[in-house]
Write an enzyme that holds these catalytic residues in place. Sequence first.
Site, short mmCIF file in Angstrom:
data_model
loop_
_atom_site.label_atom_id
_atom_site.label_comp_id
_atom_site.label_asym_id
_atom_site.label_seq_id
_atom_site.Cartn_x
_atom_site.Cartn_y
_atom_site.Cartn_z
N GLU A 46 0.77 -1.14 0.10
CA GLU A 46 0.04 0.21 0.05
C GLU A 46 0.95 1.29 0.02
O GLU A 46 2.12 1.30 0.64
CB GLU A 46 -1.03 0.00 1.23
N CYS A 238 -6.60 1.21 2.16
CA CYS A 238 -7.34 2.03 2.70
C CYS A 238 -7.47 2.98 1.38
O CYS A 238 -8.19 3.82 0.87
CB CYS A 238 -7.23 2.71 3.72
N ASN A 369 -12.21 -3.07 -0.15
CA ASN A 369 -10.73 -3.31 0.65
C ASN A 369 -11.19 -4.17 1.97
O ASN A 369 -11.22 -5.31 2.09
CB ASN A 369 -9.96 -2.15 0.84
N GLU A 370 -11.77 -3.16 2.77
CA GLU A 370 -12.12 -3.62 4.06
C GLU A 370 -13.41 -3.24 4.53
O GLU A 370 -13.89 -2.65 5.74
CB GLU A 370 -11.21 -2.95 5.08
#
Length: 653
Positions: A46, A238, A369-370
């Site tokens: 990331e 993120c 992603n999350e």
Amino acid sequence: MQLPKLYKTLIALGLAGQVAAQTPLVVQVNKPKADVQPTMWGLFFEDINMGADGGLYAELVKNRSFEFTTPLMGWRESRSTKSTGSVLVINRADQPANPRFLRVKTDGEKYGLINEGFRGMGIKQGVGYDFSILSKNVEGNLTLKLELVNGEGQVLGTASLPLTSNDWKKHSVSFTASKTEPKAKLNIWFEGKGTADLDMISLFPKDTWKNRPGGLRADLVQLLADMKPGFLRFPGGCIVEGYDLDRRYQWKNTVGPIEARKGEINRWNTEFKHRLTPDYFQTFGLGFFEYFQLSEDIGAEPLPILNCGMACQYNSGEVVPVDELDPYVQDALDLIEFANGSTDTKWGKLRAEMGHPKPFNLKLLGIGNEQWGPQYIDRYVVFEKAIKSKYPNVRLISSAGPNPDGEVFGFLSGKLRELKADIVDEHYYRSPQWFMENANRYDDYDRKGPKIFAGEYASQSKDIASQNNKNTWLCALSEAAFMTGLERNADMVHMASYAPLFAHADGWQWTPDLIWMNNLQSYGTPNYYVQKLYSTNKGTKVLPITANNEWVAGKNKLYASATWDEPTKEIILKLVNTSDQAQTETINLEGVKKLDSKAKRWTMKGAELDSENSFENPKQVSPTEEELAVKGTKLNLTLAPQSFSVIRVKVVK
């Protein structure tokens, strides 16, 4: 009397105290179980902690195309008292991806621009540097005098470059540095009288990975390649989501000619008040093509993650209405075409034009992603239907949310099981104690459900997202213990990766991290070496390893896993002793008649549980290798206190 602080900590974590006599460990070599997937141990990248610009991407000029919110951020003017030189920022509507350029006017007196780089520029003696610029003469003819200088103004390298075209043209020149300097700056002096337009001012070292012009930092890629990772997940994290949807990561902005890529503010720019980084932007010189290429270089399966129509739920929490998801879904379909399509297709043709006619053979794709909640499930279903109908063999990664337990996790796990999802991404940022207590997490998972991707995990020495987290040996040791459980359950766990990957010593936002760097150096943490020992000693089949017919998952502070490596005909043992006492173990290898007379052993331990690696001592906590004598079909081992051992022994017959 008062106990020492460290001893109190050991007791709290269950690491101190006497260890009971051990029964033999039994490895059933003749009863191999699940396949260990080639993707088992991989990498999570990331662009956090200056991981891309200022890190892996070797560009030395900050804000090279003047597209930061403040157009001259990273730049400043320098002039003599007589100079009336000036600079004007111009925004052109016909190039929306890269609208700004500088118009520089000089009068023959000393006038120039200085670029500060990313916390300075790391310059190495004897290394060549490639400077380039897009320019157009407006009036007169100017020559650039380039200087790399240190903090005292001493020139470390210099070159001259005449600007010769009245139309936009790339000009370039190369020169060699005479000294090493971690915090250099670039001076650009304008000689002559006239006016010129400037854009894409760039400086790269020649010693990039594979010596690719405009490429990646070789030392950082080498650390990744040395791990022999099974996959590379990119671009995050993120940043895939963005603070809001306008600032989400869009892969199409990151491919094609460098000068045509549309940059974006990095969502870590202002995320942490304790580490504000207002100069943190993404130029996307490291884009999706480069990620695919890097994956290929290091032998890893590419795993791109795409926005699913949801911004970060910790920030704005914006969502796209389900009936307006088509552009997002199309981005996913087009990405598969970019990676796998023939050169006759639109996106396959672009891949070929970028230098890679052969497909990248994409097999895995992450949807969001999350994310969490019913809004994620609603959107995942739309993506899954569209992608599977056109590309049924692409396996999709879905999200179990940011935590490894709780109501949110339970809801997502249940729904994704109902949907028969391919692979579910679970994240764990927890204490060392949690990692040791959860080594049996997957022992009782329903084998009929989705496979597991342990997509982000890291033991936190202080608190989640604390700026005081450290990459201590205790954290790495706890991860080694937990990973025995991942490996033992390789029929369920198909992928795993530590996160985050990189951190710049002068530009980080989040700790802990796997690899630390500055402008000239890099080193692997104790956690890095644990990951590396697992990924380079993977094996192909899980072998049962038990004590008293129980998994070795924390009883007597001992953790163990075993695999069979078919190509080398070796048994691979991983043993983690988390107690403060040495343990002597007898390991019976059942189902073999004869072993090689010698085995290899790698051992990791720290002088203290809070031991760390550093730029000054980069391998303070790292594996030591030795040869073991083998007699019969038993191994007699002494496991040092708070240590991690890997043993490879070859079966002769």
